[in-house]
Design a protein around this motif. Structure first.
Motif, PDB file in Angstrom:
ATOM      1  N   ALA A   1      13.213  70.552  47.715  1.00  0.00           N
ATOM      2  CA  ALA A   1      12.244  69.848  46.870  1.00  0.00           C
ATOM      3  C   ALA A   1      12.363  70.262  45.410  1.00  0.00           C
ATOM      4  CB  ALA A   1      10.825  70.151  47.351  1.00  0.00           C
ATOM      5  N   GLN A   2      12.212  69.295  44.522  1.00  0.00           N
ATOM      6  CA  GLN A   2      12.091  69.655  43.116  1.00  0.00           C
ATOM      7  C   GLN A   2      10.813  70.470  42.980  1.00  0.00           C
ATOM      8  OE1 GLN A   2      12.474  66.265  40.506  1.00  0.00           O
ATOM      9  NE2 GLN A   2      14.556  65.827  41.205  1.00  0.00           N
ATOM     10  N   LEU A   3      10.897  71.570  42.256  1.00  0.00           N
ATOM     11  CA  LEU A   3       9.807  72.541  42.201  1.00  0.00           C
ATOM     12  C   LEU A   3       8.478  71.925  41.761  1.00  0.00           C
ATOM     13  CD1 LEU A   3       8.995  75.485  42.625  1.00  0.00           C
ATOM     14  CD2 LEU A   3       9.644  75.918  40.244  1.00  0.00           C
ATOM     15  N   TYR A   4       8.522  70.991  40.838  1.00  0.00           N
ATOM     16  CA  TYR A   4       7.263  70.411  40.350  1.00  0.00           C
ATOM     17  C   TYR A   4       6.544  69.602  41.426  1.00  0.00           C
ATOM     18  CZ  TYR A   4       8.796  65.546  39.659  1.00  0.00           C
ATOM     19  OH  TYR A   4       9.211  64.252  39.850  1.00  0.00           O
ATOM     20  N   LEU A   5       7.233  69.284  42.533  1.00  0.00           N
ATOM     21  CA  LEU A   5       6.618  68.538  43.629  1.00  0.00           C
ATOM     22  C   LEU A   5       6.208  69.422  44.799  1.00  0.00           C
ATOM     23  CD1 LEU A   5       9.006  65.468  43.568  1.00  0.00           C
ATOM     24  CD2 LEU A   5       6.572  65.470  42.971  1.00  0.00           C
ATOM     25  N   GLU A   6       6.281  70.741  44.622  1.00  0.00           N
ATOM     26  CA  GLU A   6       5.970  71.671  45.706  1.00  0.00           C
ATOM     27  C   GLU A   6       4.568  71.428  46.273  1.00  0.00           C
ATOM     28  OE1 GLU A   6       6.425  76.457  46.537  1.00  0.00           O
ATOM     29  OE2 GLU A   6       6.051  75.777  44.486  1.00  0.00           O
ATOM     30  N   LYS A   7       3.571  71.261  45.435  1.00  0.00           N
ATOM     31  CA  LYS A   7       2.194  71.048  45.909  1.00  0.00           C
ATOM     32  C   LYS A   7       2.086  69.734  46.694  1.00  0.00           C
ATOM     33  CE  LYS A   7      -2.612  70.790  44.475  1.00  0.00           C
ATOM     34  NZ  LYS A   7      -3.569  70.805  43.366  1.00  0.00           N
ATOM     35  N   PHE A   8       2.741  68.695  46.205  1.00  0.00           N
ATOM     36  CA  PHE A   8       2.748  67.399  46.893  1.00  0.00           C
ATOM     37  C   PHE A   8       3.267  67.559  48.318  1.00  0.00           C
ATOM     38  CE2 PHE A   8       5.499  63.734  48.045  1.00  0.00           C
ATOM     39  CZ  PHE A   8       4.540  62.746  48.161  1.00  0.00           C
ATOM     40  N   TYR A   9       4.404  68.237  48.477  1.00  0.00           N
ATOM     41  CA  TYR A   9       4.990  68.413  49.805  1.00  0.00           C
ATOM     42  C   TYR A   9       4.148  69.355  50.671  1.00  0.00           C
ATOM     43  CZ  TYR A   9       9.126  65.863  48.258  1.00  0.00           C
ATOM     44  OH  TYR A   9       9.977  64.887  47.802  1.00  0.00           O
ATOM     45  N   THR A  10       3.515  70.335  50.055  1.00  0.00           N
ATOM     46  CA  THR A  10       2.627  71.230  50.802  1.00  0.00           C
ATOM     47  C   THR A  10       1.477  70.436  51.426  1.00  0.00           C
ATOM     48  OG1 THR A  10       3.182  73.114  49.391  1.00  0.00           O
ATOM     49  CG2 THR A  10       1.133  73.256  50.621  1.00  0.00           C
ATOM     50  N   LEU A  11       0.927  69.505  50.672  1.00  0.00           N
ATOM     51  CA  LEU A  11      -0.169  68.681  51.184  1.00  0.00           C
ATOM     52  C   LEU A  11       0.267  67.782  52.349  1.00  0.00           C
ATOM     53  CD1 LEU A  11      -1.875  67.683  47.813  1.00  0.00           C
ATOM     54  CD2 LEU A  11      -2.718  69.306  49.526  1.00  0.00           C
TER      55      LEU A  11
ATOM     56  N   GLU B   1      13.496  81.007  47.798  1.00  0.00           N
ATOM     57  CA  GLU B   1      13.319  81.236  46.365  1.00  0.00           C
ATOM     58  C   GLU B   1      13.689  79.978  45.584  1.00  0.00           C
ATOM     59  OE1 GLU B   1      12.038  84.124  45.234  1.00  0.00           O
ATOM     60  OE2 GLU B   1      11.893  84.733  47.343  1.00  0.00           O
ATOM     61  N   VAL B   2      13.198  79.915  44.370  1.00  0.00           N
ATOM     62  CA  VAL B   2      13.530  78.821  43.469  1.00  0.00           C
ATOM     63  C   VAL B   2      15.013  78.917  43.118  1.00  0.00           C
ATOM     64  CG1 VAL B   2      13.107  77.832  41.176  1.00  0.00           C
ATOM     65  CG2 VAL B   2      11.187  78.704  42.553  1.00  0.00           C
ATOM     66  N   TYR B   3      15.687  77.773  43.103  1.00  0.00           N
ATOM     67  CA  TYR B   3      17.100  77.724  42.729  1.00  0.00           C
ATOM     68  C   TYR B   3      17.346  76.504  41.838  1.00  0.00           C
ATOM     69  CZ  TYR B   3      17.453  74.204  46.458  1.00  0.00           C
ATOM     70  OH  TYR B   3      17.272  73.087  47.244  1.00  0.00           O
ATOM     71  N   LEU B   4      18.412  76.553  41.066  1.00  0.00           N
ATOM     72  CA  LEU B   4      18.787  75.434  40.211  1.00  0.00           C
ATOM     73  C   LEU B   4      19.774  74.537  40.940  1.00  0.00           C
ATOM     74  CD1 LEU B   4      19.305  76.850  36.602  1.00  0.00           C
ATOM     75  CD2 LEU B   4      17.473  75.363  37.429  1.00  0.00           C
TER      76      LEU B   4
ATOM     77  N   ASP C   1      21.746  71.023  39.842  1.00  0.00           N
ATOM     78  CA  ASP C   1      22.003  70.051  38.779  1.00  0.00           C
ATOM     79  C   ASP C   1      21.048  70.236  37.599  1.00  0.00           C
ATOM     80  OD1 ASP C   1      24.086  68.757  40.286  1.00  0.00           O
ATOM     81  OD2 ASP C   1      22.512  67.827  41.496  1.00  0.00           O
ATOM     82  N   GLY C   2      20.730  71.505  37.289  1.00  0.00           N
ATOM     83  CA  GLY C   2      19.886  71.817  36.144  1.00  0.00           C
ATOM     84  C   GLY C   2      18.394  71.647  36.373  1.00  0.00           C
ATOM     85  N   ILE C   3      17.988  71.341  37.604  1.00  0.00           N
ATOM     86  CA  ILE C   3      16.569  71.127  37.923  1.00  0.00           C
ATOM     87  C   ILE C   3      16.142  72.178  38.942  1.00  0.00           C
ATOM     88  CG2 ILE C   3      14.888  69.526  38.927  1.00  0.00           C
ATOM     89  CD1 ILE C   3      16.671  67.223  37.945  1.00  0.00           C
ATOM     90  N   GLU C   4      14.978  72.811  38.709  1.00  0.00           N
ATOM     91  CA  GLU C   4      14.475  73.813  39.647  1.00  0.00           C
ATOM     92  C   GLU C   4      14.065  73.161  40.966  1.00  0.00           C
ATOM     93  OE1 GLU C   4      11.316  75.642  37.269  1.00  0.00           O
ATOM     94  OE2 GLU C   4      12.594  77.438  37.119  1.00  0.00           O
ATOM     95  N   HIS C   5      14.541  73.748  42.061  1.00  0.00           N
ATOM     96  CA  HIS C   5      14.246  73.280  43.415  1.00  0.00           C
ATOM     97  C   HIS C   5      13.775  74.459  44.254  1.00  0.00           C
ATOM     98  CE1 HIS C   5      16.673  69.815  42.253  1.00  0.00           C
ATOM     99  NE2 HIS C   5      16.344  69.224  43.394  1.00  0.00           N
ATOM    100  N   VAL C   6      13.194  74.148  45.404  1.00  0.00           N
ATOM    101  CA  VAL C   6      12.829  75.155  46.390  1.00  0.00           C
ATOM    102  C   VAL C   6      12.955  74.518  47.766  1.00  0.00           C
ATOM    103  CG1 VAL C   6      10.337  74.626  46.349  1.00  0.00           C
ATOM    104  CG2 VAL C   6      11.130  76.922  46.988  1.00  0.00           C
TER     105      VAL C   6
END
Length: 149
Positions: free
Chosen positions: A115-125, A133-136, A138-143
């Motif tokens: 998941a793109q990190l900024y969507l973590e809460k969305f997927y948690t719900l 851990e968070v990883y990059l 294509d230049g975008i933070e994911h988890v």
């Protein structure tokens, strides 16, 4: 929102459907997110594709990945919604339909996503738990996140 859902193997996509699918992914992942990456990674051919149509508009799509291709578990990837329908609940509906389709196709087992990190809460719900851990990418933070069986 009146969405017509279709679940298809790659080989069953019409040229029109495939064009719309790749166009939407390019529109969002490459242009909107300003991310230069090779979307066509030779996994699409081994996956199922969930397409959500609003009339003639491809409003949303996911790639349903069988176990062992991207992760040990089945996976949902290339989660995308058209900018034209955002804010109407399409993302939540898309993921619920994708989870249901994964269970129908591959059995009631855990589902792993990147998941793109900024969507973590969305997927948690939606029932996913952060699993790593968070990883990059294509230049975008994911988890990585996992939905238990």
């Amino acid at each position: 929102m009146n969405i017509q859902w279709e679940l298809k193997k790659f080989a069953d996509l019409s040229p029109h459907e495939l064009y719309q699918l790749l166009r939407l992914r390019s529109e969002v992942f490459v242009v909107e997110q300003n991310c230069v990456f090779l979307d066509m990674d030779n996994k699409d051919q081994q996956c199922w594709h969930l397409l959500g149509w609003k009339g003639n508009l491809l409003a949303a799509s996911t790639r349903l990945v069988p176990p062992g291709l991207s992760y040990e578990e089945m996976s949902i990837g290339r989660v995308v919604s058209s900018p034209q329908v955002r804010g109407e609940g399409i993302g939540r509906e898309l993921m619920k339909e994708s989870v249901k389709a994964c269970h129908q196709l591959f059995g009631h087992h855990p589902i792993r996503i990147g998941a793109q990190l900024y969507l973590e809460k969305f997927y948690t719900l939606l029932g996913f738990n952060t699993d790593g851990e968070v990883y990059l990418e294509d230049g975008i933070e994911h988890v990585e996140m996992l939905m238990p069986a």
